[in-house]
Design a protein around this motif. Structure first.
Motif, short mmCIF file in Angstrom:
data_model
loop_
_atom_site.label_atom_id
_atom_site.label_comp_id
_atom_site.label_asym_id
_atom_site.label_seq_id
_atom_site.Cartn_x
_atom_site.Cartn_y
_atom_site.Cartn_z
N ILE A 57 1.94 64.87 47.14
CA ILE A 57 2.59 63.61 47.56
C ILE A 57 4.01 63.89 48.06
CG2 ILE A 57 3.43 61.37 46.78
CD1 ILE A 57 1.04 61.36 44.82
N THR A 58 4.73 64.72 47.30
CA THR A 58 6.08 65.09 47.75
C THR A 58 6.01 65.72 49.14
OG1 THR A 58 6.66 65.55 45.46
CG2 THR A 58 8.15 66.39 47.14
N CYS A 59 5.04 66.60 49.36
CA CYS A 59 4.90 67.23 50.67
C CYS A 59 4.63 66.19 51.75
CB CYS A 59 3.75 68.25 50.65
SG CYS A 59 4.14 69.73 49.74
N LEU A 60 3.76 65.23 51.45
CA LEU A 60 3.45 64.19 52.43
C LEU A 60 4.70 63.39 52.79
CD1 LEU A 60 0.00 62.83 51.17
CD2 LEU A 60 0.45 64.11 53.27
N ILE A 61 5.47 63.03 51.76
CA ILE A 61 6.68 62.25 52.02
C ILE A 61 7.66 63.06 52.87
CG2 ILE A 61 8.73 61.22 50.94
CD1 ILE A 61 6.92 60.32 48.66
N MET A 77 15.15 77.15 51.45
CA MET A 77 14.52 76.12 52.28
C MET A 77 13.61 75.20 51.47
SD MET A 77 15.48 76.99 55.50
CE MET A 77 14.31 76.14 56.52
N THR A 78 13.00 75.71 50.41
CA THR A 78 12.04 74.88 49.69
C THR A 78 12.61 74.26 48.41
OG1 THR A 78 11.21 76.85 48.58
CG2 THR A 78 10.00 76.12 50.51
N PHE A 89 2.89 75.22 52.68
CA PHE A 89 2.05 76.27 52.08
C PHE A 89 2.77 76.89 50.87
CE2 PHE A 89 1.88 80.94 52.11
CZ PHE A 89 0.60 81.15 51.64
N ILE A 90 4.03 77.27 51.06
CA ILE A 90 4.79 77.91 49.97
C ILE A 90 4.97 76.95 48.80
CG2 ILE A 90 7.05 78.84 49.32
CD1 ILE A 90 6.04 80.85 51.06
N ILE A 91 5.31 75.69 49.11
CA ILE A 91 5.54 74.72 48.03
C ILE A 91 4.27 74.52 47.21
CG2 ILE A 91 6.06 72.30 47.55
CD1 ILE A 91 7.87 72.37 50.01
N ILE A 92 3.13 74.36 47.94
CA ILE A 92 1.86 74.12 47.23
C ILE A 92 1.42 75.37 46.47
CG2 ILE A 92 -0.58 73.58 47.57
CD1 ILE A 92 0.41 71.84 50.00
N THR A 97 21.40 79.98 47.37
CA THR A 97 20.33 79.14 47.90
C THR A 97 20.86 78.07 48.85
OG1 THR A 97 19.02 79.49 45.91
CG2 THR A 97 18.46 77.59 47.25
N THR A 98 21.87 77.31 48.40
CA THR A 98 22.41 76.25 49.25
C THR A 98 23.09 76.84 50.48
OG1 THR A 98 24.37 76.21 47.88
CG2 THR A 98 22.74 74.52 47.46
#
Lengths: 291, 285
Positions: free
Chosen positions: A213-217, B278-279, A171-174, B206-207
């Motif tokens: 796609i990155t999330c799926l991988i 984390m992201t 969620f955060i990444i997207i 971060t790391t």
């Protein structure tokens, strides 16, 4: 950096050495040794005999392996559809609201910082026959208590916390990706009369394709690393029906003392991982998008 | 330009659609919050009370479960063990990682590409594929059932991510900064520690958070390496209590609460760092 060449080289070696030693000793060397060990019959301590491909033949005939591989792909399917899917829906929704974005971001990320062990234990209690939350709800609704983890349902019940825990992560990444789309693109769409749902389907999603796609991988790769959750909730049972490769390997090595065979299972994990990532990359070729 | 913006920003009607969105978002928020509330409220009950009603709020605050967890189960010792392990992992992974990243980001030399490829490649090696030979090595070094036995492989497992992230950060630092240092007669170590490291602080934070959470939450390594209860980190202790006192539901809830509370507190305090930590890998890769 000038100085003479010799001291420069010494610096390079000195600075790189600690990290390289760790990587070689604890990753590359054991990785290769593990592959070699898969051709041996070994109890991990004294016995060690070369048996060629016997472990691999055993692997092909092992019914539990078949279940574990099937489960792995079943969980991968759930993770792609529900984990990444719900994450996309939530991200689009949060992006469209004006108040409370920060609240939802904070709350959705909660489960990720908690260990899979604690989450697994929590869900084990939620599923529990005597005290479980689910059975409390059933009783409140006037239904019979029931056994939630059965031969048939075990994989699904284990998948729920696996999927649920990381929804907030994707969620955060997207959401971050959506926020990076230039506002101008939406404005011209708005002038063309494209809004709401259509806007999401035709503009937002294609633009964040690569991130999805990155999330799926990442999500698929994550399934191959699942261990704690299954160990805590079902231990792979009942009747190995929720068995997964990592846990099965662990049992073969440390409960049955068949180290050689366990090594073969971990080779399978590596092969499956590389193969799946390769296939996913083939199916969804990344396009380069410039705004 | 400014007119366009106004058009884009207008239209903030609070319609049915928005309401539905808020309802849906709140429903999912409940799934992340309620299980925790449920565990907390049951941590204050006896097992019998939980069996008769696990929904209700506890009628009185029963601290017995927490007392048992702290006195009999030695939860604080578990915290201490976790801190020793995860603290050392963070320290060494970040230090060795930043040394290597400094070289990979700022020096041209033969073999640089190969080393970079190896580091990225090692991200694909799952722990399952290395743990058995690592176990044997630790056995021959007599490090089984020691904290060091967990710390060493965990440092290695955290290095690829650390190096990847720090290298890409250090590559963006302008060359002029360190050239100025060299002109003033600084050696490589001084350039690294006085110029590069201070600028890299955000990426290091971060790391470090990533490595800490990863190590604190990891069960697999300690499950295999650590044998005696006095050395168990917190997660391992939880599985132990579950197998020994599996039907003491109140106690289990209390232990889960004791494990969750510190992490959630840290999360609330350093939320941005943690989310980024984390992201970061996903966004970079």
């Amino acid at each position: 950096m000038r100085g003479n060449k010799r001291s420069r080289n010494i610096i390079i070696v000195l600075f790189l050495l600690p990290a390289l030693i760790f990587l070689v000793v604890f990753m590359f060397y054991p990785f290769i040794m593990n592959f070699i060990n898969s051709f041996y019959k070994s109890d991990g301590f004294l016995e060690s005999t070369f048996i060629g491909l016997d472990n691999y033949r055993r692997l092909l005939k092992d019914d539990t392996i078949k279940i574990a591989v099937k489960n792995t792909y079943e969980i991968m399917l759930y993770v792609c559809v529900f984990e990444v899917g719900i994450a996309i829906i939530l991200a689009c929704m949060v992006d469209s609201i004006t108040k409370g974005q920060k609240f939802f971001r904070t709350v959705y990320f909660f489960p990720i910082v908690i260990s899979a062990t604690a989450i697994g234990m929590m869900f084990k209690l939620v599923y529990s026959y005597d005290v479980g939350l689910l059975n409390s709800i059933m009783e409140a609704l006037g239904q019979e208590r029931r056994n939630w983890i059965t031969v048939k349902s075990a994989v699904k019940m284990v998948s729920i916390p696996i999927v649920w825990q990381y929804i907030g992560f994707y969620f955060i990444i997207i959401l971050t990706a959506i926020k990076q789309i230039p506002k101008e693109l939406y404005e011209s769409a708005h002038l063309d009369g494209i809004n709401g749902f259509t806007k999401t389907i035709y503009i937002t999603l294609p633009l964040i394709r690569n991130v999805i796609i990155t999330c799926l991988i990442l999500a698929i790769n994550g399934v191959l690393k699942v261990f704690d959750m299954v160990l805590v909730i079902t231990e792979g049972g009942p009747l190995n029906k929720s068995q997964i490769l990592g846990l099965y390997m662990y049992k073969k090595a440390f409960a049955d003392n068949t180290f050689g065979y366990a090594a073969t299972i971990s080779v399978l994990i590596v092969v499956l991982g590389l193969l799946t990532i390769f296939i996913v990359n083939k199916i969804f070729k990344k396009d380069t998008i410039t705004y | 330009m400014s007119k366009k913006k106004v058009i884009g920003m207008k239209k903030k009607k609070f319609g049915i659609g928005t309401l539905l969105i808020y309802i849906f978002l709140s429903l999912f928020a409940i799934t992340t919050i309620y299980p925790m509330i449920w565990v907390v409220q049951n941590a204050f009950k006896t097992s019998n009370d939980i069996m008769s009603s696990s929904f209700t709020m506890p009628t009185s605050l029963l601290w017995d479960n927490f007392k048992t967890a702290i006195v009999r189960m030695n939860i604080f010792k578990g915290y201490a063990n976790s801190l020793i392990i995860s603290g050392s992992v963070v320290l060494f992974a970040v230090f060795f990682g930043s040394l290597a990243s400094f070289i990979l980001a700022r020096f041209e030399f033969k073999g640089r590409k190969i080393i970079k490829t190896l580091v990225i490649g090692s991200l694909l090696i799952p722990i399952f594929a290395t743990i058995l030979p690592v176990f044997r090595m630790l056995l021959s070094w007599k490090l089984i059932d020691t904290h060091r036995g967990v710390i060493l492989p965990q440092i290695a497992n955290n290095l690829p991510f650390t190096i990847m992230l720090l290298t890409s950060f250090m590559e963006t630092i302008p060359k002029e900064l360190e050239e100025a240092g060299v002109v003033e007669g600084a050696n490589a170590w001084q350039v690294f520690s006085r110029i590069i490291m201070p600028i890299t602080k955000p990426a290091i934070a971060t790391t470090a958070t990533f490595a800490f959470l990863w190590s604190y939450n990891d069960l697999f390594t300690s499950l295999i390496i650590i044998r005696s209860k006095a050395k168990f980190p917190i997660n391992r202790l939880l599985t132990e209590i579950s197998s020994q006192y599996g039907t003491d539901y109140g106690l289990l809830c209390a232990v889960i609460v004791l494990i969750i509370v510190p992490v959630l507190t840290v999360y609330m305090l350093a939320q941005n760092q943690i989310v980024e930590g984390m992201t970061a890998g996903a966004v970079k890769g």
